[in-house]
Scaffold this motif. Structure first.
Motif, mmCIF file in Angstrom:
data_model
loop_
_atom_site.group_PDB
_atom_site.id
_atom_site.type_symbol
_atom_site.label_atom_id
_atom_site.label_comp_id
_atom_site.label_asym_id
_atom_site.label_seq_id
_atom_site.Cartn_x
_atom_site.Cartn_y
_atom_site.Cartn_z
ATOM 1 N N PRO A 56 18.199 45.515 -20.169
ATOM 2 C CA PRO A 56 18.568 46.807 -20.775
ATOM 3 C C PRO A 56 18.301 47.958 -19.808
ATOM 4 O O PRO A 56 17.327 47.935 -19.042
ATOM 5 C CB PRO A 56 17.637 46.911 -21.991
ATOM 6 C CG PRO A 56 17.213 45.514 -22.287
ATOM 7 C CD PRO A 56 17.161 44.818 -20.963
ATOM 8 N N THR A 57 19.190 48.972 -19.834
ATOM 9 C CA THR A 57 18.987 50.160 -18.996
ATOM 10 C C THR A 57 18.975 51.457 -19.805
ATOM 11 O O THR A 57 18.625 52.503 -19.276
ATOM 12 C CB THR A 57 20.085 50.289 -17.922
ATOM 13 O OG1 THR A 57 21.366 50.319 -18.560
ATOM 14 C CG2 THR A 57 20.035 49.131 -16.934
ATOM 15 N N MET A 58 19.396 51.378 -21.075
ATOM 16 C CA MET A 58 19.414 52.607 -21.872
ATOM 17 C C MET A 58 19.378 52.295 -23.371
ATOM 18 O O MET A 58 20.004 51.348 -23.822
ATOM 19 C CB MET A 58 20.681 53.421 -21.531
ATOM 20 C CG MET A 58 20.817 54.720 -22.285
ATOM 21 S SD MET A 58 22.019 55.823 -21.554
ATOM 22 C CE MET A 58 23.542 55.022 -21.983
ATOM 23 N N PHE A 59 18.646 53.150 -24.107
ATOM 24 C CA PHE A 59 18.678 53.092 -25.567
ATOM 25 C C PHE A 59 19.331 54.370 -26.096
ATOM 26 O O PHE A 59 20.524 54.402 -26.312
ATOM 27 C CB PHE A 59 17.263 52.824 -26.128
ATOM 28 C CG PHE A 59 16.882 51.378 -25.936
ATOM 29 C CD1 PHE A 59 17.114 50.451 -26.931
ATOM 30 C CD2 PHE A 59 16.358 50.924 -24.718
ATOM 31 C CE1 PHE A 59 16.817 49.101 -26.747
ATOM 32 C CE2 PHE A 59 16.057 49.576 -24.523
ATOM 33 C CZ PHE A 59 16.291 48.671 -25.538
ATOM 34 N N LYS A 60 18.574 55.482 -26.247
ATOM 35 C CA LYS A 60 19.199 56.715 -26.767
ATOM 36 C C LYS A 60 20.039 57.369 -25.672
ATOM 37 O O LYS A 60 21.251 57.482 -25.778
ATOM 38 C CB LYS A 60 18.128 57.652 -27.312
ATOM 39 C CG LYS A 60 17.525 57.096 -28.590
ATOM 40 C CD LYS A 60 16.620 58.082 -29.296
ATOM 41 C CE LYS A 60 16.296 57.550 -30.699
ATOM 42 N NZ LYS A 60 15.286 58.347 -31.369
ATOM 43 N N SER A 61 19.376 57.866 -24.641
ATOM 44 C CA SER A 61 20.029 58.336 -23.420
ATOM 45 C C SER A 61 18.961 58.190 -22.358
ATOM 46 O O SER A 61 17.769 58.101 -22.692
ATOM 47 C CB SER A 61 20.480 59.796 -23.534
ATOM 48 O OG SER A 61 19.353 60.661 -23.515
ATOM 49 N N VAL A 62 19.345 58.151 -21.095
ATOM 50 C CA VAL A 62 18.327 57.945 -20.058
ATOM 51 C C VAL A 62 17.304 59.078 -20.100
ATOM 52 O O VAL A 62 16.111 58.858 -19.894
ATOM 53 C CB VAL A 62 18.977 57.793 -18.660
ATOM 54 C CG1 VAL A 62 17.907 57.667 -17.580
ATOM 55 C CG2 VAL A 62 19.873 56.561 -18.633
ATOM 56 N N GLU A 63 17.758 60.311 -20.437
ATOM 57 C CA GLU A 63 16.823 61.443 -20.494
ATOM 58 C C GLU A 63 15.902 61.386 -21.705
ATOM 59 O O GLU A 63 14.704 61.654 -21.595
ATOM 60 C CB GLU A 63 17.582 62.776 -20.452
ATOM 61 C CG GLU A 63 18.089 63.058 -19.055
ATOM 62 C CD GLU A 63 18.729 64.434 -18.894
ATOM 63 O OE1 GLU A 63 18.404 65.350 -19.671
ATOM 64 O OE2 GLU A 63 19.559 64.569 -17.982
ATOM 65 N N GLU A 64 16.453 61.031 -22.868
ATOM 66 C CA GLU A 64 15.585 60.900 -24.051
ATOM 67 C C GLU A 64 14.585 59.758 -23.862
ATOM 68 O O GLU A 64 13.414 59.885 -24.213
ATOM 69 C CB GLU A 64 16.427 60.647 -25.313
ATOM 70 C CG GLU A 64 17.038 61.911 -25.879
ATOM 71 C CD GLU A 64 17.827 61.624 -27.150
ATOM 72 O OE1 GLU A 64 17.192 61.469 -28.210
ATOM 73 O OE2 GLU A 64 19.069 61.544 -27.070
#
Ligand code: THG
Length: 367
Positions: free
Chosen positions: A36-44
């Motif tokens: 995995p590389t992202m869930f909500k957004s990379v910044e969140e």
């Protein structure tokens, strides 16, 4: 980008079910496995990682296991880091080099016993190199990829969460050491390590069976700590100067070019296959080296190929990873820069996909 089809060749992990239920939004392929590389957004995800605690499915950090009387000898053949002082219960970050001194991988080496080691690999087919060496030298050692899947617990509240599930004794695990802990009758190696600078642990889970029970127990125990599923974060790891094999370095680079000279003891690493080559390059010193780069302007696009670093019309290096950093209020990047232009403060330009930008060589962002 179009979707990537899921087939048997692209391996799922013991935690994939939990990752999906948590709403994963992007994956990469790493050692032919989902990462995995992202869930909500990379910044969140970044803000949450720096403030709370996350559970990371890093099963794609596969283990190459060495077992047998020649295990220690073989391990020293693979790396220029001197392993003589390494005791069981320790983890070492080790450059792995070929006969030219080129980087083949930058794993965490886990010493379970004198005759049993794990190499927790980055994304390259190290198993094939290790098997080739062992067979070519007729070593008395068994090599395979056991089904061991690291699960990382990262963030400032990682220790409290781990203590909930495994007891207060996890608090005593020191950085880059591991101990054996019980979970529902199974013994698991737990190390204080992980691919972030926020602190945390890695649990080496044996087989698929305990994957989801452990995932669920951690999620349950962390409810009042705002625990979430997370993953190695593309902003945080560049801020922290954690290198990514295949992105920031390849087999064309020596450890010294990668800034990993501090993990090389080439003089005393007797038996290391790249030793002669590294002794030669270490004498001259590298002519290019990894640097932190600050890129001016607004948020840069994703770095899916190298971006040339220019001094006037002359190419003096390349940016290999870049991301907008909310905390530093600039674009943080990692690049490989020629000696003539690698000093801190050097003003350069970088060719990004959306145009030329000003860039400056920085002392590490993390310093
Ligand atoms: N954990 C485990 N396996 C891994 C990684 C991991 N395999 C793939 C990848 N990550 C290997 N690469 C790295 C890169 C950096 C670090 C660990 C693995 C790291 N470096 C620290 C640093 O640079 O500050 C500490 C190094 C030290 O002082 O020894 O942690 O993350 N199991």
């Amino acid at each position: 980008m179009a979707l990537i089809s899921q087939t048997r060749r692209l391996r799922r992990t013991p935690f994939s079910e939990g990752v999906e239920a948590a709403g994963v939004t992007a994956y990469t392929v790493y050692n032919r496995m989902l990462l995995p590389t992202m869930f909500k957004s990379v910044e969140e995800d970044y803000h949450h990682l720096k403030n709370a605690v996350q559970i990371w499915d890093v099963a794609a950090e596969r283990q190459v296991e060495l077992r047998g009387p020649d295990a220690a000898r073989l391990m020293q053949m693979l790396t220029p880091r001197d392993l003589r002082g390494m005791l069981p219960g320790r983890c070492f970050y080790v450059p792995i080099v070929d006969e030219t001194g080129g980087m083949l991988n930058d794993p965490v080496c886990v010493k379970l016993a004198e005759d049993r080691w794990w190499i927790s690999i980055a994304d390259s087919d190290l198993l094939l190199w290790v098997k080739g060496i062992a067979n070519g030298y007729r070593l008395d050692v068994l090599i395979d990829e056991p089904d061991i899947s690291p699960l990382a617990i990262q963030g400032p509240k990682a220790e409290d969460l781990m203590a909930h599930v495994f007891g207060d004794a996890v608090r005593d695990i020191r950085f880059f050491r591991f101990g054996m802990f019980d979970f529902q009758g199974r013994s698991m190696a737990i190390a204080r390590s992980g691919y972030s600078k926020q602190g945390g642990f890695e649990i080496y889970v044996d087989g698929t069976e305990m994957g989801m029970p452990l995932w669920n127990a951690l999620m349950e125990a962390g409810k009042d700590m705002d625990v979430r599923a997370g993953c190695p974060n593309g902003i945080e790891r560049v801020e922290g100067g954690l290198l990514s094999y295949g992105n920031d370095m390849t087999d064309d680079n020596t450890p010294h070019e990668c800034g990993l000279g501090r993990f090389c003891d080439t003089q005393t690493a007797i038996g290391c296959i790249g030793r002669d080559a590294l002794l030669r390059v270490a004498k001259e010193g590298p002519v290019q080296q990894v640097r932190a780069i600050d890129i001016a302007g607004g948020k840069v696009p994703g770095c899916d190929r190298v971006w040339p670093l220019m001094a006037g019309t002359k190419r003096v290096g390349q940016v290999t990873s870049a991301a907008w950093s909310p905390d530093f209020n600039t674009n943080v990047a990692i690049g490989m820069v020629r000696m003539t232009h690698w000093d801190e403060g050097m003003a350069l330009r970088v060719e990004t996909p959306d145009g030329l930008r000003d860039a400056v060589v920085r002392e590490a962002f993390w310093a």
